[in-house]
Motif scaffolding. Structure first.
Motif, PDB file in Angstrom:
ATOM      1  N   PRO A  20       0.796  -1.241   0.000  1.00 29.32           N
ATOM      2  CA  PRO A  20       0.000   0.000   0.000  1.00 29.32           C
ATOM      3  C   PRO A  20       0.820   1.280   0.000  1.00 29.32           C
ATOM      4  O   PRO A  20       0.419   2.274  -0.603  1.00 29.32           O
ATOM      5  CB  PRO A  20      -0.829  -0.126   1.287  1.00 29.32           C
ATOM      6  N   GLY A  21       1.964   1.278   0.674  1.00 36.74           N
ATOM      7  CA  GLY A  21       2.774   2.483   0.710  1.00 36.74           C
ATOM      8  C   GLY A  21       3.597   2.699  -0.541  1.00 36.74           C
ATOM      9  O   GLY A  21       4.109   3.784  -0.784  1.00 36.74           O
ATOM     10  N   PHE A  22       3.716   1.670  -1.346  1.00 36.21           N
ATOM     11  CA  PHE A  22       4.530   1.706  -2.563  1.00 36.21           C
ATOM     12  C   PHE A  22       3.714   2.151  -3.769  1.00 36.21           C
ATOM     13  O   PHE A  22       4.172   2.921  -4.613  1.00 36.21           O
ATOM     14  CB  PHE A  22       5.107   0.312  -2.796  1.00 36.21           C
ATOM     15  N   SER A  23       2.468   1.663  -3.857  1.00 35.89           N
ATOM     16  CA  SER A  23       1.596   2.006  -4.976  1.00 35.89           C
ATOM     17  C   SER A  23       0.144   1.838  -4.562  1.00 35.89           C
ATOM     18  O   SER A  23      -0.188   0.949  -3.765  1.00 35.89           O
ATOM     19  CB  SER A  23       1.895   1.109  -6.183  1.00 35.89           C
ATOM     20  N   ARG A  24      -0.734   2.667  -5.123  1.00 28.84           N
ATOM     21  CA  ARG A  24      -2.163   2.562  -4.838  1.00 28.84           C
ATOM     22  C   ARG A  24      -2.790   1.425  -5.633  1.00 28.84           C
ATOM     23  O   ARG A  24      -3.901   0.992  -5.340  1.00 28.84           O
ATOM     24  CB  ARG A  24      -2.855   3.874  -5.206  1.00 28.84           C
ATOM     25  N   LYS A  25      -2.095   0.932  -6.642  1.00 30.01           N
ATOM     26  CA  LYS A  25      -2.632  -0.140  -7.463  1.00 30.01           C
ATOM     27  C   LYS A  25      -2.477  -1.483  -6.754  1.00 30.01           C
ATOM     28  O   LYS A  25      -1.724  -1.619  -5.796  1.00 30.01           O
ATOM     29  CB  LYS A  25      -1.917  -0.172  -8.821  1.00 30.01           C
ATOM     30  N   GLY A  60       8.356  -1.691   0.337  1.00 32.94           N
ATOM     31  CA  GLY A  60       7.161  -1.311   1.090  1.00 32.94           C
ATOM     32  C   GLY A  60       7.333  -0.050   1.889  1.00 32.94           C
ATOM     33  O   GLY A  60       6.377   0.705   2.090  1.00 32.94           O
ATOM     34  N   TYR A  61       8.560   0.209   2.361  1.00 30.99           N
ATOM     35  CA  TYR A  61       8.835   1.421   3.138  1.00 30.99           C
ATOM     36  C   TYR A  61       9.659   2.445   2.368  1.00 30.99           C
ATOM     37  O   TYR A  61       9.972   3.509   2.895  1.00 30.99           O
ATOM     38  CB  TYR A  61       9.548   1.057   4.441  1.00 30.99           C
ATOM     39  N   LEU A  94       9.480   9.310   9.513  1.00 31.78           N
ATOM     40  CA  LEU A  94       8.513  10.394   9.376  1.00 31.78           C
ATOM     41  C   LEU A  94       7.677  10.271   8.101  1.00 31.78           C
ATOM     42  O   LEU A  94       6.469  10.537   8.121  1.00 31.78           O
ATOM     43  CB  LEU A  94       9.239  11.744   9.395  1.00 31.78           C
ATOM     44  N   ASP A  95       8.300   9.860   6.981  1.00 28.04           N
ATOM     45  CA  ASP A  95       7.514   9.738   5.756  1.00 28.04           C
ATOM     46  C   ASP A  95       6.441   8.669   5.896  1.00 28.04           C
ATOM     47  O   ASP A  95       5.313   8.824   5.419  1.00 28.04           O
ATOM     48  CB  ASP A  95       8.411   9.473   4.537  1.00 28.04           C
ATOM     49  N   ASN A  96       6.761   7.577   6.601  1.00 30.76           N
ATOM     50  CA  ASN A  96       5.771   6.530   6.826  1.00 30.76           C
ATOM     51  C   ASN A  96       4.659   7.014   7.749  1.00 30.76           C
ATOM     52  O   ASN A  96       3.485   6.689   7.541  1.00 30.76           O
ATOM     53  CB  ASN A  96       6.431   5.288   7.422  1.00 30.76           C
ATOM     54  N   THR A 106       0.557   7.603  -0.715  1.00 30.26           N
ATOM     55  CA  THR A 106       1.673   6.663  -0.777  1.00 30.26           C
ATOM     56  C   THR A 106       2.841   7.243   0.013  1.00 30.26           C
ATOM     57  O   THR A 106       2.857   8.438   0.330  1.00 30.26           O
ATOM     58  CB  THR A 106       2.138   6.418  -2.232  1.00 30.26           C
ATOM     59  N   ILE A 107       3.816   6.413   0.311  1.00 31.06           N
ATOM     60  CA  ILE A 107       4.997   6.897   1.024  1.00 31.06           C
ATOM     61  C   ILE A 107       5.822   7.866   0.163  1.00 31.06           C
ATOM     62  O   ILE A 107       6.315   8.867   0.690  1.00 31.06           O
ATOM     63  CB  ILE A 107       5.842   5.712   1.521  1.00 31.06           C
ATOM     64  N   PRO A 108       5.999   7.634  -1.153  1.00 26.76           N
ATOM     65  CA  PRO A 108       6.706   8.640  -1.962  1.00 26.76           C
ATOM     66  C   PRO A 108       6.021  10.004  -1.925  1.00 26.76           C
ATOM     67  O   PRO A 108       6.700  11.039  -1.890  1.00 26.76           O
ATOM     68  CB  PRO A 108       6.662   8.027  -3.371  1.00 26.76           C
TER      69      PRO A 108
END
Length: 203
Positions: A20-25, A60-61, A94-96, A106-108
């Motif tokens: 989930p944190g890598f891509s919404r797809k 993932g992170y 912090l980004d997570n 997403t994390i990015p």
């Protein structure tokens, strides 16, 4: 830090799970590895199994291999179980936290908010994505981005699962760290013991 810019669904298909944190797809339409022989049955070696679990954490992170190795070394020196400590350290980035609070999809995207100086910790600007939050601290977005369409879309997105260890106030675009995350805090299935085994032979 080097940033991954390649196809994200392809990576998730290779790892066999949604990140989930890598891509919404999601990979539900093609839940098998990419490539011509993706649907063929392959017996995985012990090394491959451990590598996959490690790569889940890395993508993932959104951390680099060097960062993940450093965190693994730190986790190994702690009194807690290395695998559980590693998840805690990754979750406290912090980004997570910005992502898990629901301020980015997403994390990015969360990392971009942090690096541009739009995130404050206890009222102080922090622009380092790897900054580690502590219990009792409050993370907030500056009013300048409260009407940003991407932030508003994230706030309205009910598919983003808020972390149970965060008390989120969507009205003030803030979140307080109510407790420390544990090994169950990850949003995707991962065998952290396999990750520990992977690095035990290399550190």
């Amino acid at each position: 830090m080097s940033r991954y810019t390649g196809p994200r669904v392809r990576v998730m298909r290779a790892l066999g799970c949604d990140l989930p944190g890598f891509s919404r797809k999601k990979i539900e339409r093609r839940p098998y590895p990419p490539g011509q022989h993706g649907q063929a049955r392959h017996k995985l070696s012990e090394y491959k199994v451990r590598l996959i679990e490690k790569q889940k954490l890395r993508f993932g992170y959104g951390v680099s291999e060097v960062q993940l190795r450093r965190l693994m070394v730190e986790a190994g020196r702690s009194k807690a179980a290395p695998g559980e400590k590693l998840i805690e350290l990754l979750e406290r980035r912090l980004d997570n936290v910005v992502f898990r609070a629901g301020f980015a999809r997403t994390i990015p995207a969360a990392r971009q908010l942090v690096c541009h100086g739009f995130v404050h910790v206890n009222g102080q600007r922090v622009d380092v994505a790897s900054f580690r939050v502590n219990q009792g601290q409050t993370i907030s977005l500056v009013p300048k981005v409260w009407k940003n369409p991407h932030v508003l879309a994230a706030i309205a997105d009910e598919t983003i699962l808020h972390a149970s260890w965060l008390n989120v106030d969507k009205g003030t675009f803030s979140a307080k760290v109510a407790a420390m995350p544990d090994s169950t805090s990850a949003l995707f299935p991962v065998d952290v013991q396999r990750v520990v085994e992977f690095y035990s032979l290399r550190l």
